[in-house]
Design a protein around this motif. Structure first.
Motif, PDB file in Angstrom:
ATOM      1  N   GLU A 147       0.031   2.221 -10.601  1.00  0.00           N
ATOM      2  CA  GLU A 147       0.911   3.539 -10.441  1.00  0.00           C
ATOM      3  C   GLU A 147       0.929   4.662  -8.977  1.00  0.00           C
ATOM      4  OE1 GLU A 147       3.240   4.814 -12.916  1.00  0.00           O
ATOM      5  OE2 GLU A 147       2.911   3.099 -13.844  1.00  0.00           O
ATOM      6  N   SER A 148      -0.377   4.265  -8.133  1.00  0.00           N
ATOM      7  CA  SER A 148      -0.312   5.404  -6.801  1.00  0.00           C
ATOM      8  C   SER A 148       0.394   4.699  -5.814  1.00  0.00           C
ATOM      9  CB  SER A 148      -1.528   5.434  -6.717  1.00  0.00           C
ATOM     10  OG  SER A 148      -2.451   5.638  -7.259  1.00  0.00           O
ATOM     11  N   THR A 149       1.227   3.441  -5.968  1.00  0.00           N
ATOM     12  CA  THR A 149       1.592   2.213  -4.616  1.00  0.00           C
ATOM     13  C   THR A 149       3.301   1.866  -5.216  1.00  0.00           C
ATOM     14  OG1 THR A 149       0.448   0.544  -5.480  1.00  0.00           O
ATOM     15  CG2 THR A 149       0.199   1.590  -3.278  1.00  0.00           C
ATOM     16  N   ALA A 150       3.317   1.170  -5.715  1.00  0.00           N
ATOM     17  CA  ALA A 150       4.747   0.402  -5.722  1.00  0.00           C
ATOM     18  C   ALA A 150       5.752   0.648  -7.027  1.00  0.00           C
ATOM     19  CB  ALA A 150       4.676  -1.129  -6.413  1.00  0.00           C
ATOM     20  N   HIS A 173      12.303   4.968  -4.862  1.00  0.00           N
ATOM     21  CA  HIS A 173      12.784   6.299  -5.273  1.00  0.00           C
ATOM     22  C   HIS A 173      12.397   6.321  -3.532  1.00  0.00           C
ATOM     23  CE1 HIS A 173      12.484   7.550  -8.716  1.00  0.00           C
ATOM     24  NE2 HIS A 173      11.475   6.965  -9.103  1.00  0.00           N
ATOM     25  N   LEU A 174      12.205   5.757  -2.399  1.00  0.00           N
ATOM     26  CA  LEU A 174      12.304   6.388  -0.827  1.00  0.00           C
ATOM     27  C   LEU A 174      12.452   5.030  -0.162  1.00  0.00           C
ATOM     28  CD1 LEU A 174       7.437   7.295  -1.179  1.00  0.00           C
ATOM     29  CD2 LEU A 174      10.164   8.588  -0.758  1.00  0.00           C
ATOM     30  N   ILE A 175      12.783   4.121  -1.232  1.00  0.00           N
ATOM     31  CA  ILE A 175      13.797   2.382   0.155  1.00  0.00           C
ATOM     32  C   ILE A 175      14.892   2.521  -0.716  1.00  0.00           C
ATOM     33  CG2 ILE A 175      13.632   0.256   0.358  1.00  0.00           C
ATOM     34  CD1 ILE A 175      10.368   0.590   0.313  1.00  0.00           C
ATOM     35  N   LYS A 176      15.289   2.385   0.134  1.00  0.00           N
ATOM     36  CA  LYS A 176      17.459   3.027  -0.130  1.00  0.00           C
ATOM     37  C   LYS A 176      17.475   1.476  -0.771  1.00  0.00           C
ATOM     38  CE  LYS A 176      18.271   4.173   4.226  1.00  0.00           C
ATOM     39  NZ  LYS A 176      18.277   4.916   5.147  1.00  0.00           N
ATOM     40  N   ASP A 177      17.734   0.389  -0.146  1.00  0.00           N
ATOM     41  CA  ASP A 177      17.886  -1.479  -0.360  1.00  0.00           C
ATOM     42  C   ASP A 177      16.878  -1.928  -1.289  1.00  0.00           C
ATOM     43  OD1 ASP A 177      19.408  -3.421  -1.854  1.00  0.00           O
ATOM     44  OD2 ASP A 177      20.196  -3.569   0.560  1.00  0.00           O
ATOM     45  N   ILE A 188       0.668  -0.941   0.232  1.00  0.00           N
ATOM     46  CA  ILE A 188       0.124   0.001  -0.263  1.00  0.00           C
ATOM     47  C   ILE A 188       0.843   1.265   0.265  1.00  0.00           C
ATOM     48  CG2 ILE A 188      -0.809   0.232   2.696  1.00  0.00           C
ATOM     49  CD1 ILE A 188      -2.782   0.753   1.867  1.00  0.00           C
ATOM     50  N   PRO A 189       2.207   1.187   0.936  1.00  0.00           N
ATOM     51  CA  PRO A 189       2.576   2.722   0.193  1.00  0.00           C
ATOM     52  C   PRO A 189       3.047   3.514  -0.707  1.00  0.00           C
ATOM     53  CG  PRO A 189       3.635   0.942   1.688  1.00  0.00           C
ATOM     54  CD  PRO A 189       2.860   0.379   1.347  1.00  0.00           C
ATOM     55  N   PRO A 190       3.555   4.258  -0.855  1.00  0.00           N
ATOM     56  CA  PRO A 190       4.342   5.609   0.363  1.00  0.00           C
ATOM     57  C   PRO A 190       2.589   5.842   0.870  1.00  0.00           C
ATOM     58  CG  PRO A 190       4.151   5.609  -2.359  1.00  0.00           C
ATOM     59  CD  PRO A 190       3.699   4.610  -2.118  1.00  0.00           C
ATOM     60  N   PHE A 191       1.330   6.515   0.174  1.00  0.00           N
ATOM     61  CA  PHE A 191       0.233   7.627   0.095  1.00  0.00           C
ATOM     62  C   PHE A 191      -0.727   7.184  -0.650  1.00  0.00           C
ATOM     63  CE2 PHE A 191      -1.293  11.287   1.920  1.00  0.00           C
ATOM     64  CZ  PHE A 191      -2.096  11.188   2.920  1.00  0.00           C
ATOM     65  N   LEU A 192      -1.756   6.608   0.203  1.00  0.00           N
ATOM     66  CA  LEU A 192      -2.795   6.055  -0.994  1.00  0.00           C
ATOM     67  C   LEU A 192      -3.902   7.347  -1.289  1.00  0.00           C
ATOM     68  CD1 LEU A 192      -3.834   3.584  -3.272  1.00  0.00           C
ATOM     69  CD2 LEU A 192      -4.614   2.144  -0.716  1.00  0.00           C
ATOM     70  N   LEU A 193      -3.760   7.952  -0.294  1.00  0.00           N
ATOM     71  CA  LEU A 193      -5.055   9.280  -0.944  1.00  0.00           C
ATOM     72  C   LEU A 193      -4.141  10.501  -1.486  1.00  0.00           C
ATOM     73  CD1 LEU A 193      -7.606  10.184  -0.028  1.00  0.00           C
ATOM     74  CD2 LEU A 193      -6.296  11.336   2.191  1.00  0.00           C
ATOM     75  N   LYS A 194      -5.211  10.570  -2.410  1.00  0.00           N
ATOM     76  CA  LYS A 194      -4.819  11.987  -3.787  1.00  0.00           C
ATOM     77  C   LYS A 194      -5.119  13.293  -2.690  1.00  0.00           C
ATOM     78  CE  LYS A 194      -5.787  14.063  -7.904  1.00  0.00           C
ATOM     79  NZ  LYS A 194      -6.205  13.592  -8.539  1.00  0.00           N
ATOM     80  N   THR A 195      -3.788  14.099  -2.363  1.00  0.00           N
ATOM     81  CA  THR A 195      -4.069  15.309  -2.171  1.00  0.00           C
ATOM     82  C   THR A 195      -3.611  16.219  -2.773  1.00  0.00           C
ATOM     83  OG1 THR A 195      -1.775  14.803  -0.441  1.00  0.00           O
ATOM     84  CG2 THR A 195      -3.908  14.535   0.474  1.00  0.00           C
TER      85      THR A 195
END
Length: 183
Positions: free
Chosen positions: A140-143, A148-152, A32-39
């Motif tokens: 496209e909203s998740t994976a 760009h957010l998890i190093k390894d 589900i990450p990084p953030f599912l809600l559109k803002t």
């Protein structure tokens, strides 16, 4: 650490908050990450009205909602009779309607957790496996946003895969898991 539902949320949050002592690797599947809600600051997310609609559907007719959910969970229109049997689908339905009605309603709010600050804190190798035809957690909203957010991060995209790729695409998922875990 794995990801399929609430356990994955808790594991990610715990690793980000308390560190990774005792954890060598992590696997995210249909994450589900990084953030599912559109803002305004998260334009790639999903509209709030979608989540409101899910909660309304659960209240109105939970078994009908669960049927629709599971049809999309397995992409039944594509995979019925080939990658998902009627019996396996029915088993999932039986489990879903036997679950707590309140929990099924209340869990929707947990899908709106913002993990963007937690993800860079993960300091163990992570395998991400996600179907690019996931109708539950849109690719496209998740994976697609996680590299760009998890190093390894090692990222395996299952072409045409629905949300439950572990069931429908074991020939792609299992070798990826075995390879990652054996290193």
């Amino acid at each position: 650490m794995a990801d399929e539902g609430g356990e994955g949320h808790a594991a990610r949050r715990s690793a980000a908050t308390y560190g990774s002592a005792g954890v060598r690797k992590a696997v995210l599947m249909g994450a589900i990450p990084p953030f599912l809600l559109k803002t305004d600051e998260n334009p790639e997310g999903v509209e709030q009205s979608v989540f409101d609609g899910i909660k309304a559907a659960v209240v109105k007719d939970r078994p009908a909602y669960m049927k629709d959910f599971l049809d999309n969970f397995y992409n039944v229109d594509t995979f019925a009779g080939t990658r998902i049997s009627d019996q396996a689908w029915q088993n999932s339905f039986n489990v879903a309607v036997a679950a707590s009605a309140y929990a099924e309603y209340a869990c929707v709010d947990t899908w709106l957790t913002d993990f963007r600050k937690d993800l860079p804190k993960i300091d163990v190798p992570v395998l991400l496996i996600h179907g690019d035809a996931d109708r539950i957690l849109p690719y496209e909203s998740t994976a697609a946003r996680l590299p760009h957010l998890i190093k390894d991060l090692e990222f395996v995209t299952v072409k045409g895969g629905p949300h439950n790729i572990a069931w429908t695409h074991p020939d792609e998922v299992n070798p990826a898991l075995l390879d990652f875990l054996s290193r």
